[in-house]
Design a protein around this motif. Structure first.
Motif, PDB file in Angstrom:
ATOM      1  N   TRP A  95       0.792  -1.228   0.000  1.00 21.44           N
ATOM      2  CA  TRP A  95       0.000   0.000   0.000  1.00 21.44           C
ATOM      3  C   TRP A  95       0.826   1.281   0.000  1.00 21.44           C
ATOM      4  O   TRP A  95       0.433   2.272  -0.630  1.00 21.44           O
ATOM      5  CB  TRP A  95      -0.903   0.009   1.241  1.00 21.44           C
ATOM      6  N   ALA A  96       1.950   1.299   0.724  1.00 19.04           N
ATOM      7  CA  ALA A  96       2.653   2.564   0.947  1.00 19.04           C
ATOM      8  C   ALA A  96       3.188   3.216  -0.337  1.00 19.04           C
ATOM      9  O   ALA A  96       2.905   4.395  -0.590  1.00 19.04           O
ATOM     10  CB  ALA A  96       3.772   2.367   1.965  1.00 19.04           C
ATOM     11  N   PRO A  97       3.969   2.502  -1.181  1.00 22.51           N
ATOM     12  CA  PRO A  97       4.485   3.177  -2.371  1.00 22.51           C
ATOM     13  C   PRO A  97       3.399   3.773  -3.285  1.00 22.51           C
ATOM     14  O   PRO A  97       3.533   4.924  -3.720  1.00 22.51           O
ATOM     15  CB  PRO A  97       5.290   2.073  -3.073  1.00 22.51           C
ATOM     16  N   PRO A  98       2.298   3.058  -3.584  1.00 26.97           N
ATOM     17  CA  PRO A  98       1.262   3.666  -4.426  1.00 26.97           C
ATOM     18  C   PRO A  98       0.639   4.918  -3.818  1.00 26.97           C
ATOM     19  O   PRO A  98       0.239   5.832  -4.544  1.00 26.97           O
ATOM     20  CB  PRO A  98       0.217   2.549  -4.577  1.00 26.97           C
ATOM     21  N   MET A  99       0.549   4.983  -2.487  1.00 26.75           N
ATOM     22  CA  MET A  99      -0.043   6.164  -1.861  1.00 26.75           C
ATOM     23  C   MET A  99       0.734   7.427  -2.221  1.00 26.75           C
ATOM     24  O   MET A  99       0.156   8.498  -2.437  1.00 26.75           O
ATOM     25  CB  MET A  99      -0.073   5.989  -0.341  1.00 26.75           C
TER      26      MET A  99
ATOM     27  N   CYS B 259       1.816   9.256 -18.885  1.00 26.37           N
ATOM     28  CA  CYS B 259       2.149   7.902 -19.357  1.00 26.37           C
ATOM     29  C   CYS B 259       3.414   7.322 -18.721  1.00 26.37           C
ATOM     30  O   CYS B 259       3.581   6.104 -18.684  1.00 26.37           O
ATOM     31  CB  CYS B 259       2.343   7.914 -20.875  1.00 26.37           C
ATOM     32  N   ALA B 260       4.299   8.176 -18.237  1.00 28.54           N
ATOM     33  CA  ALA B 260       5.633   7.713 -17.844  1.00 28.54           C
ATOM     34  C   ALA B 260       5.602   6.678 -16.727  1.00 28.54           C
ATOM     35  O   ALA B 260       6.291   5.647 -16.791  1.00 28.54           O
ATOM     36  CB  ALA B 260       6.495   8.912 -17.422  1.00 28.54           C
ATOM     37  N   LEU B 261       4.808   6.916 -15.680  1.00 25.87           N
ATOM     38  CA  LEU B 261       4.780   5.975 -14.558  1.00 25.87           C
ATOM     39  C   LEU B 261       4.227   4.609 -14.967  1.00 25.87           C
ATOM     40  O   LEU B 261       4.839   3.578 -14.664  1.00 25.87           O
ATOM     41  CB  LEU B 261       3.965   6.567 -13.408  1.00 25.87           C
ATOM     42  N   PRO B 262       3.087   4.542 -15.684  1.00 27.04           N
ATOM     43  CA  PRO B 262       2.611   3.228 -16.140  1.00 27.04           C
ATOM     44  C   PRO B 262       3.596   2.521 -17.072  1.00 27.04           C
ATOM     45  O   PRO B 262       3.748   1.301 -16.990  1.00 27.04           O
ATOM     46  CB  PRO B 262       1.303   3.552 -16.873  1.00 27.04           C
TER      47      PRO B 262
ATOM     48  N   THR C 130      13.551   1.991  -2.243  1.00 23.73           N
ATOM     49  CA  THR C 130      14.059   3.067  -3.106  1.00 23.73           C
ATOM     50  C   THR C 130      13.133   3.451  -4.254  1.00 23.73           C
ATOM     51  O   THR C 130      13.445   4.379  -4.996  1.00 23.73           O
ATOM     52  CB  THR C 130      15.415   2.656  -3.704  1.00 23.73           C
ATOM     53  N   THR C 131      12.005   2.761  -4.420  1.00 22.84           N
ATOM     54  CA  THR C 131      11.178   3.013  -5.603  1.00 22.84           C
ATOM     55  C   THR C 131      10.662   4.448  -5.691  1.00 22.84           C
ATOM     56  O   THR C 131      10.438   4.964  -6.777  1.00 22.84           O
ATOM     57  CB  THR C 131       9.991   2.016  -5.638  1.00 22.84           C
ATOM     58  N   LEU C 132      10.483   5.126  -4.535  1.00 25.96           N
ATOM     59  CA  LEU C 132       9.978   6.505  -4.542  1.00 25.96           C
ATOM     60  C   LEU C 132      11.092   7.547  -4.575  1.00 25.96           C
ATOM     61  O   LEU C 132      10.825   8.734  -4.756  1.00 25.96           O
ATOM     62  CB  LEU C 132       9.104   6.745  -3.306  1.00 25.96           C
ATOM     63  N   LEU C 133      12.326   7.104  -4.410  1.00 28.57           N
ATOM     64  CA  LEU C 133      13.453   8.035  -4.331  1.00 28.57           C
ATOM     65  C   LEU C 133      13.585   8.915  -5.584  1.00 28.57           C
ATOM     66  O   LEU C 133      13.898  10.109  -5.471  1.00 28.57           O
ATOM     67  CB  LEU C 133      14.737   7.249  -4.084  1.00 28.57           C
ATOM     68  N   PRO C 134      13.372   8.381  -6.813  1.00 28.27           N
ATOM     69  CA  PRO C 134      13.503   9.252  -7.993  1.00 28.27           C
ATOM     70  C   PRO C 134      12.587  10.475  -7.973  1.00 28.27           C
ATOM     71  O   PRO C 134      12.901  11.492  -8.616  1.00 28.27           O
ATOM     72  CB  PRO C 134      13.137   8.314  -9.150  1.00 28.27           C
TER      73      PRO C 134
ATOM     74  N   LEU D  14       9.938   9.560 -13.300  1.00 28.64           N
ATOM     75  CA  LEU D  14       8.674   8.830 -13.208  1.00 28.64           C
ATOM     76  C   LEU D  14       8.819   7.402 -13.734  1.00 28.64           C
ATOM     77  O   LEU D  14       8.249   6.464 -13.165  1.00 28.64           O
ATOM     78  CB  LEU D  14       7.587   9.570 -13.997  1.00 28.64           C
ATOM     79  N   THR D  15       9.571   7.246 -14.810  1.00 23.96           N
ATOM     80  CA  THR D  15       9.772   5.904 -15.363  1.00 23.96           C
ATOM     81  C   THR D  15      10.526   5.012 -14.379  1.00 23.96           C
ATOM     82  O   THR D  15      10.175   3.847 -14.180  1.00 23.96           O
ATOM     83  CB  THR D  15      10.537   5.986 -16.696  1.00 23.96           C
ATOM     84  N   LEU D  16      11.556   5.575 -13.740  1.00 24.23           N
ATOM     85  CA  LEU D  16      12.320   4.804 -12.751  1.00 24.23           C
ATOM     86  C   LEU D  16      11.450   4.447 -11.540  1.00 24.23           C
ATOM     87  O   LEU D  16      11.525   3.337 -11.014  1.00 24.23           O
ATOM     88  CB  LEU D  16      13.549   5.598 -12.297  1.00 24.23           C
ATOM     89  N   ALA D  17      10.624   5.405 -11.105  1.00 22.20           N
ATOM     90  CA  ALA D  17       9.732   5.130  -9.970  1.00 22.20           C
ATOM     91  C   ALA D  17       8.751   4.017 -10.317  1.00 22.20           C
ATOM     92  O   ALA D  17       8.462   3.138  -9.492  1.00 22.20           O
ATOM     93  CB  ALA D  17       8.985   6.399  -9.570  1.00 22.20           C
ATOM     94  N   GLY D  18       8.246   4.039 -11.549  1.00 23.32           N
ATOM     95  CA  GLY D  18       7.340   2.975 -11.971  1.00 23.32           C
ATOM     96  C   GLY D  18       8.039   1.630 -12.053  1.00 23.32           C
ATOM     97  O   GLY D  18       7.501   0.611 -11.605  1.00 23.32           O
ATOM     98  N   ALA D  19       9.254   1.616 -12.578  1.00 23.78           N
ATOM     99  CA  ALA D  19      10.004   0.353 -12.709  1.00 23.78           C
ATOM    100  C   ALA D  19      10.296  -0.263 -11.347  1.00 23.78           C
ATOM    101  O   ALA D  19      10.363  -1.483 -11.206  1.00 23.78           O
ATOM    102  CB  ALA D  19      11.299   0.598 -13.472  1.00 23.78           C
TER     103      ALA D  19
END
Length: 465
Positions: free
Chosen positions: A281-285, A313-316, A345-349, A366-371
């Motif tokens: 839940w936390a990262p998507p929030m 589009c970048a995050l998806p 680290t997914t939210l760090l970018p 955004l692309t890195l955060a999505g990946a």
């Protein structure tokens, strides 16, 4: 119906995206469902999973399971119905009322009832046979959409039906996720099956609304809703005749509300299960902040509507790329190893927004955060192995409801913060605060990882004795 774990699209139904959802009507089954039944993976496949050999499973292996093909096809049909109905209903309400507020409310109602349905109706997922739950959910959604098609249906009724569908959605999604473990087992095939459903849902974010807009150029909104009726009926048929009947997981014959709430208490009271759910839940929030504020940020850095489209589009795109790489290039052991580093680290970018980056750097962040959300593949397996089988449906329903609700909360908080601060500051703050929260959750996950499912089951048996 949307898959809450699957989709950030709000809800008229099914499937990581959401909505003209699904719910159920009863028949009490006996005994817990077996973890694997005919139509699931073969003993040889299970041994390969248990051996954990890197690269032992591939996405194509999942499609060799006949029941999964039916579930996947039903998911595609439901998503089509979801996307079309969301756009058509929003346009229909605006044309009937001329009110932008009511039009926006119609869209927001896809999020709001998720928590209510996911907590009060979760017991349905374990109390009744899963196939019946899924089919009846689809039929209920088709019935709601059929009433929406009628010219005499007033705006108030349209909004009520929208809420009803959204409340049913987490029950459908949770039941489907639990059934996926019955069909594919608890190993690598389950992980890849879940990943495929999420990828489809994320793809709907990229293409669905554009296609829905094109459809409304040639079909009236009520005509588009009629298409939704057909897609949910098609999904119901696929699930009814393409999947096997399995008994209910729980022998609980008590009231539905009590069963739902007691299941939620048991799940959230378990320290290990609680922290694993919070990791979902936390990262998507926090990651919804740049999407919710994409329009004002495009304005802040002076890019046009094309730039805005790229930001959306970048995050998806990053999410799909990360899922595909982790699912196709990594084996089970590697996926397990990357869970905690990526979750941390997914939210760090997103913190790069602190310097108000231009379009190129923002897209990269955004692309890195999505990946980074590829950590969910390993986390899926951890979670399914921890959940007691008799609580599996309720746990998955609660997971879906929490995921959709927390994204709605994140969007609302981002909007409020942007009233007082620069958009770039809000997004960077979401990245920093979110990373701190994830680091705390990672530390808690490490503290609880020694407590195995086998040990917890032994504890429960001892308490019953």
């Amino acid at each position: 119906m949307p898959d809450g774990s699957d989709a950030p699209v709000p809800a008229v139904g099914q499937g990581s995206a959401p909505a003209v959802g699904q719910g159920h009507v009863p028949a009490i089954g006996e005994g817990p469902a077996p973890a694997l039944t005919a139509g699931g993976p073969s003993p040889k496949q299970r041994r390969a999973d248990e051996g954990g050999r890197a690269g032992s499973r591939r996405y194509r292996d999942v499609f060799e399971v006949r029941e999964f093909r039916a579930v996947f096809g039903a998911h595609l049909m439901s998503l089509l119905g979801v996307v079309v109905s969301e756009i058509a209903l929003t346009v229909l309400v605006y044309r009937l009322t001329g009110s932008p507020m009511l039009s926006a409310l119609t869209f927001a109602l896809g999020f709001l009832p998720y928590l209510l349905g996911g907590t009060l109706l979760a017991g349905v997922a374990d109390k009744y046979p899963a196939r019946r739950v899924l089919v009846v959910c689809d039929l209920l959604c088709a019935g709601c959409a059929a009433v929406m098609v009628l010219p005499v249906t007033p705006v108030a009724a349209l909004l009520v039906l929208r809420c009803f569908i959204a409340a049913i959605s987490p029950v459908f999604n949770g039941t489907r996720m639990a059934t996926l473990a019955d069909i594919l087992g608890e190993g690598d095939l389950f992980v890849l099956g879940r990943s495929l459903l999420r990828i489809v849902s994320q793809s709907a974010v990229l293409t669905g609304f554009g296609l829905g807009g094109l459809l409304l150029a040639v079909v009236a909104p009520r005509g588009a809703l009629a298409i939704t009726v057909c897609t949910f009926l098609g999904s119901a048929l696929l699930l009814r005749f393409g999947t096997k009947r399995r008994p209910a997981r729980s022998r609980d014959s008590g009231a539905l509300l009590r069963s739902s709430l007691s299941g939620a208490r048991q799940i959230l009271a378990d320290r290990r299960l609680r922290v694993l759910m919070l990791l979902f839940w936390a990262p998507p929030m926090f990651s919804v902040a740049p999407e919710a504020l994409a329009a004002p940020y495009a304005d802040e850095i002076g890019i046009g509507s094309a730039g805005l489209g790229l930001l959306m589009c970048a995050l998806p795109v990053g999410t799909i790329a990360g899922e595909l790489y982790a699912g196709s290039a990594l084996g089970p052991a590697a996926r397990s190893r990357i869970v905690l580093p990526l979750a941390a680290t997914t939210l760090l970018p997103l913190t790069v927004y602190a310097v108000t980056p231009g379009l190129g750097w923002a897209l990269l962040a955004l692309t890195l955060a999505g990946a980074g959300s590829a950590y969910t593949l390993g986390l899926d397996r951890w979670l399914i192995e921890e959940i007691p089988e008799e609580l599996r449906g309720r746990a998955m329903t609660l997971l879906t409801a929490g995921l959709m609700t927390i994204q709605g909360v994140g969007m609302a908080l981002s909007g409020v913060a942007a009233e007082f601060l620069q958009v770039s500051t809000v997004v960077a703050g979401a990245g920093a605060i979110g990373t701190l929260c994830c680091l705390l959750l990672v530390a808690e996950t490490r503290r609880t990882e020694g407590r195995t499912r086998g040990g917890r089951r032994a504890d429960r048996r001892a308490r019953r004795g």
